[in-house]
Each structure stands twice: as structure tokens, then as C-alpha cells.
Design a protein around this motif. Structure first.
Motif, PDB file in Angstrom:
ATOM      1  N   ASN A 146      -9.094  -5.409   3.451  1.00  0.00           N
ATOM      2  CA  ASN A 146      -8.083  -6.350   3.916  1.00  0.00           C
ATOM      3  C   ASN A 146      -7.443  -5.884   5.223  1.00  0.00           C
ATOM      4  OD1 ASN A 146      -7.314  -8.882   3.053  1.00  0.00           O
ATOM      5  ND2 ASN A 146      -6.201  -8.149   1.257  1.00  0.00           N
ATOM      6  N   ASP A 147      -6.936  -6.836   5.982  1.00  0.00           N
ATOM      7  CA  ASP A 147      -6.185  -6.491   7.186  1.00  0.00           C
ATOM      8  C   ASP A 147      -4.898  -5.755   6.842  1.00  0.00           C
ATOM      9  OD1 ASP A 147      -8.150  -7.916   8.457  1.00  0.00           O
ATOM     10  OD2 ASP A 147      -6.837  -9.534   9.172  1.00  0.00           O
ATOM     11  N   GLY A 148      -4.324  -6.066   5.671  1.00  0.00           N
ATOM     12  CA  GLY A 148      -3.003  -5.548   5.317  1.00  0.00           C
ATOM     13  C   GLY A 148      -2.911  -4.038   5.314  1.00  0.00           C
ATOM     14  N   LYS A 327      12.687   7.212   7.823  1.00  0.00           N
ATOM     15  CA  LYS A 327      13.320   6.308   8.778  1.00  0.00           C
ATOM     16  C   LYS A 327      13.294   4.860   8.318  1.00  0.00           C
ATOM     17  CE  LYS A 327      11.973   6.658  13.003  1.00  0.00           C
ATOM     18  NZ  LYS A 327      11.054   6.808  14.163  1.00  0.00           N
ATOM     19  N   GLY A 328      12.594   4.571   7.220  1.00  0.00           N
ATOM     20  CA  GLY A 328      12.512   3.189   6.782  1.00  0.00           C
ATOM     21  C   GLY A 328      11.521   3.013   5.647  1.00  0.00           C
ATOM     22  N   LYS A 329      11.262   1.753   5.304  1.00  0.00           N
ATOM     23  CA  LYS A 329      10.382   1.425   4.184  1.00  0.00           C
ATOM     24  C   LYS A 329       9.442   0.286   4.563  1.00  0.00           C
ATOM     25  CE  LYS A 329      14.149   2.671   1.058  1.00  0.00           C
ATOM     26  NZ  LYS A 329      15.217   2.160   0.168  1.00  0.00           N
ATOM     27  N   MET A 330       8.306   0.242   3.885  1.00  0.00           N
ATOM     28  CA  MET A 330       7.388  -0.885   4.033  1.00  0.00           C
ATOM     29  C   MET A 330       6.760  -1.171   2.687  1.00  0.00           C
ATOM     30  SD  MET A 330       4.320   0.890   6.286  1.00  0.00           S
ATOM     31  CE  MET A 330       3.329   2.253   5.651  1.00  0.00           C
ATOM     32  N   ASP A 338      -0.140  -9.204   2.597  1.00  0.00           N
ATOM     33  CA  ASP A 338       1.224  -9.528   3.015  1.00  0.00           C
ATOM     34  C   ASP A 338       2.062  -8.270   3.273  1.00  0.00           C
ATOM     35  OD1 ASP A 338       3.349 -11.142   3.681  1.00  0.00           O
ATOM     36  OD2 ASP A 338       3.975 -11.506   1.611  1.00  0.00           O
ATOM     37  N   PRO A 339       1.643  -7.387   4.177  1.00  0.00           N
ATOM     38  CA  PRO A 339       2.444  -6.197   4.471  1.00  0.00           C
ATOM     39  C   PRO A 339       3.749  -6.575   5.162  1.00  0.00           C
ATOM     40  CG  PRO A 339       0.665  -6.421   6.057  1.00  0.00           C
ATOM     41  CD  PRO A 339       0.434  -7.478   5.005  1.00  0.00           C
ATOM     42  N   ARG A 340       4.834  -5.896   4.770  1.00  0.00           N
ATOM     43  CA  ARG A 340       6.148  -6.193   5.337  1.00  0.00           C
ATOM     44  C   ARG A 340       6.932  -4.910   5.563  1.00  0.00           C
ATOM     45  NH1 ARG A 340       6.817  -9.609   0.210  1.00  0.00           N
ATOM     46  NH2 ARG A 340       4.885  -8.453  -0.083  1.00  0.00           N
ATOM     47  N   LEU A 341       7.632  -4.863   6.685  1.00  0.00           N
ATOM     48  CA  LEU A 341       8.628  -3.827   6.911  1.00  0.00           C
ATOM     49  C   LEU A 341       9.934  -4.284   6.290  1.00  0.00           C
ATOM     50  CD1 LEU A 341       7.836  -3.090  10.669  1.00  0.00           C
ATOM     51  CD2 LEU A 341       7.455  -1.509   8.759  1.00  0.00           C
TER      52      LEU A 341
END
Length: 458
Positions: A146-148, A327-330, A338-341
Motif C-alpha cells: 500500500n501507499d500508506g 515530537k508527535g504522533k501518526m 489512510d495514514p494521518r498525522l
């Protein structure tokens, strides 16, 4: 005058000599859709079908009337090995390894449904065999194409969320019976099913109703539970993004069922209805330290991230992946889709350079990618889930199952009164070179099971 068929056929014609001849072992259900996807590429010919159940195989037989049919894969390989280029394996988990290794030893490329194997020992054996026999290998976790997952990797490589130290993967599986006693009601074996061949490597038992074609997943003799069904789809992203290899430690807690108002059930032959497993992975070349991976099934989910809005869907609702960085989450859904920051508004705001090639067709292209690689020959084209990645990935989810099975181990008390559970409340320590747990020897019998007499690996 003899005119080549490609002239008569026009553009798009693929000569039989340029097609991959595929044999399908287990051609009902998922096996049916697998071989159909290979054929759809136009570069693979389904030459042989093998299934122990003619009912399950009926649609594939109808779809590929020219394919020769066998019930026993051993007979098929013995008689047709010289005519076969590649083998697709979609049997129940407990027979994956024996079919796959036999095909590899004949020099056949292999496509194997997830999980790659039933046992840790089998997974290591197939990983090593892929290098030894130099054949093209692919596990059927199509989300790896997958692209994700490539988007997640590009975000991480660009240091958008910083160093990841914790990952959560969760699923709403199982959707089949687990945490139950073995059925006592007798049933007649369907005439179309060769029950002895279906059992294969597993201990002999009398046929029970509704075990086939789906409910075998909930029994340790045949299946690998929710982890085997969904683990390869959900854990693949952390493995690829963080370059994880082999876990060093694992611990688990499991849910149970009540057999009556006051007594919990104890059914060690059956996978539990829910579990939470914590795996510890050593530092990699893409992390600053150890990585903790949490697996949750049976509907258990991690706490919602603060960055996620109250009405925003966590994962895809029932399944998901969450990376926690400094520094953050994904996060992503099943198959790394459906990848999301987080917060999700960052997904469109943050732009990073595309550094990784996409697989044409994404998840659906997983099949054609393997066909193309087989035709090109070992080492000439990349695939998304070769055994060098799929093997360690499968070992991780089977280590999680090791802890789950260890949770239900019973040991008599020293005074002979009652039982203790030595696997509960402990962290299992793993010696990767020796392939054994060093601090609870009882669970090591699950690393390599004993096959039924007459069956062997290799």
C-alpha cells in the motif's frame, strides 16, 4: 506460412512461454481470490489446483477448467514439479510451512498467505530457506504494498514526529469462537472433505462440525488466533518504518470467559477471547533506543490520543496503528491505509518529499508485483513482503502468542493442592540465537511443535 500467435493476437498478447505457471494449494476462500489475482495480471497461468475439499475448490475449478486438480499437494509436486514455476499456499496456518518448504526445495517461487507459519521454528526455517534456495518469496499481507506504509515511512524519515519509542496495534478480531471447550457433539465428515489431509501436521482428532472452513482459527492446533489473522497486516508498518527485527522480551495478559456465575473457564486448547501483549524490541538503526510495541485484540483499544478530536475515528474504528514519537504522533488503519498525522489537520499541512517508489495498484498490486518478480528471477525485482521481512515479522506475532499461551500454563502447587500459573505476571526473556525463552522453560514446547507421524518439515 506459419505466423506467430502474438501477430494474430495483436498487442497485449502474452505467449505461454512468457507466463508464470502457478499451482495453488488451498484454492477456496482466500486462496480462490489469490489465484484469480495472479491470473488477472495476464502474466500468470493457473496450471494446477490442489485442495482437500472439493466443495471449497468448486469456484476455482470452474474458473480455471484447464488446470489439473489434486487433493494431495505432495502428489502434485511429485508428478508436476517439472511443469510448475511457482506455488501459492493458502491452507490453514498449521500446514503453511510444510507445503512452502517443499516447494522451495524444488526451486519454486512461493506466495504464502499470512501468517507465514504456525510456529516460531517454522518461520526461522523459511527465512533461512529463502536465502538458500534463491527463490522469489512473498507473504500475503497485501498492505505491505500500500501507499500508506510508504507515506508513514517518509514522514518518519523526515523526522516529522521525532524518535518513536512506542507503537500500538489493535484489532476487533476474533470474529470466530475462541476461549471455548472443544466440541463434544459428534459430526459426520463431509464426503467432499479429506479430513486426514486437512489435519496434515496436526494431531489426529475426529471431525467436528463448523471447524472448517473458518473456525479453525481459534484452536492452537491449527490457527494462531487474532494475531495470526491481523498481526501481519498491522505490525508490518512498525517493522518497515522502524526497521524492527527480533523482539527481546514479551509479556501478556488475556481475557477469559465464565462457564457459570462463579467460575472462569480454562480452555488451553483454544485461543483466548481477548489479549494485550507487550513486545520489547532492541534499538535499530532508525531508533534512538528500545521500542515498545503493544498488541491488543478482542476489541481492546489503547487510550485515545489527546491530539485526536472527540468525534474523529481512531484508526478505522475496529483496527489501527499508532506511532508515538518524541515530537508527535501518526496513525493508520488496517493495511496501513489512510495514514494521518496528529492532530489530523497536520496531514494536509505537512509536506515531505516522496522518496519511496509506490507499488502500481497499491495493495491490489501485491499480486502482480510477485508475478513480475518471479518472471524476472531471484534478485532482479523487489517485492514488498519477502521472507527476509515476513519471517521476522511473523516471529514477532508468534512470540506474542508464546506469551499468551504461557499465560494459561498450569503447574501443580508444591503441596499438591491446586494449581499455579507460572506464566502470569512475568516477562518472558528471549534468546534469539538459541530460539528459546530463558526464564520459563515450559513455554519452549510451543516454539517447535511435534508434527503428527508421517509429516515433517523439509
Amino acid at each position: 506460412m506459419i505466423v506467430p500467435r502474438f501477430v494474430l493476437g495483436g498487442r497485449g498478447y502474452t505467449a505461454p512461454s512468457d507466463q508464470l505457471v502457478v499451482a495453488g494449494v488451498g484454492v477456496g476462500g482466500k486462496g480462490e481470490s489469490d489465484i484469480a489475482a495472479f491470473a488477472k495480471t495476464g502474466k500468470a497461468r493457473i496450471g494446477y489446483l490442489c485442495d482437500v475439499d472439493t466443495r471449497r475448490a468448486a469456484k476455482s475449478v470452474q474458473a480455471f477448467p484447464q488446470a489439473k486438480y489434486y487433493k494431495d499437494w505432495r502428489e502434485m509436486l511429485d508428478k508436476e514439479g517439472k511443469n510448475i514455476d511457482a506455488v501459492s499456499v493458502s491452507t490453514p496456518d498449521h500446514n503453511h510451512a510444510v507445503v512452502t518448504l517443499a516447494a522451495m526445495q524444488l526451486g519454486k517461487h512461493v506466495y504464502v498467505q499470512k501468517p507465514l507459519t504456525h510456529d516460531l521454528h517454522e518461520a526461522r526455517a523459511l527465512t533461512e530457506a529463502a536465502k538458500r534456495y534463491k527463490v522469489v518469496t512473498q507473504m500475503g499481507n497485501q498492505g505491505a504494498s500500500n501507499d500508506g506504509v510508504r507515506q508513514l515511512q517518509e514522514w518518519y524519515d523526515a523526522k516529522i514526529i521525532g524518535d518513536v519509542h512506542t507503537v500500538y496495534c489493535w484489532t476487533d478480531r476474533p470474529v470466530w469462537p475462541q476461549g471455548i471447550a472443544w466440541p463434544t457433539a459428534k459430526a459426520s465428515t463431509p464426503a467432499e472433505l479429506d479430513w486426514d489431509l486437512w489435519l496434515g501436521t496436526a494431531p489426529y482428532r475426529e471431525y467436528v462440525d463448523k471447524l472448517v472452513p473458518f473456525n479453525w482459527r481459534g484452536w492452537w492446533d491449527y490457527g494462531t488466533g487474532a494475531l495470526g489473522d491481523m498481526g501481519c497486516h498491522l505490525l508490518e508498518a512498525p517493522f518497515r518504518v522502524l526497521n524492527l527485527q527480533y523482539a527481546s522480551a514479551v509479556q501478556a495478559s488475556v481475557g477469559s470467559v465464565y462457564v457459570d456465575e462463579f467460575k472462569r473457564g480454562y480452555f488451553p486448547e483454544s485461543c483466548p477471547p481477548s489479549s494485550h501483549v507487550t513486545l520489547t524490541f532492541p534499538k535499530t538503526n532508525k531508533t534512538n533506543g528500545e521500542v515498545t510495541v503493544h498488541w491488543m485484540d478482542g476489541g481492546i483499544q489503547p487510550e485515545r490520543p489527546d491530539e485526536l478530536g472527540p468525534n474523529e475515528v481512531f484508526g478505522d474504528g475496529g483496527n489501527g496503528i499508532l506511532f508515538v514519537g518524541k515530537k508527535g504522533k501518526m496513525m493508520a488503519s488496517t493495511y496501513s491505509a489512510d495514514p494521518r498525522l496528529l492532530p489530523t489537520s497536520r496531514t494536509q499541512e505537512v509536506k515531505v518529499k516522496q522518496t519511496l517508489a509506490r507499488v502500481p495498484g497499491g495493495a491490489n498490486g501485491h499480486y502482480g508485483q510477485w508475478v513480475e518478480a518471479c518472471l524476472a528471477g531471484y534478485g532482479n525485482k523487489q517485492v514488498s513482503s519477502p521472507f527476509e521481512l515476513a519471517g521476522p515479522l511473523t516471529e514477532a506475532l508468534l512470540m506474542a502468542n508464546l506469551a499468551i499461551r504461557g499465560y494459561d500454563l498450569q503447574r501443580p502447587n508444591v503441596n499438591g493442592q491446586g494449581m499455579t500459573y507460572p506464566g502470569r505476571g512475568v516477562e518472558l526473556l528471549w534468546d534469539n540465537n538459541q530460539m528459546k525463552v530463558t526464564n520459563l522453560d515450559e513455554v519452549n514446547r510451543f516454539v517447535k511443535r511435534e508434527y503428527r507421524t508421517g509429516w515433517h518439515l523439509g
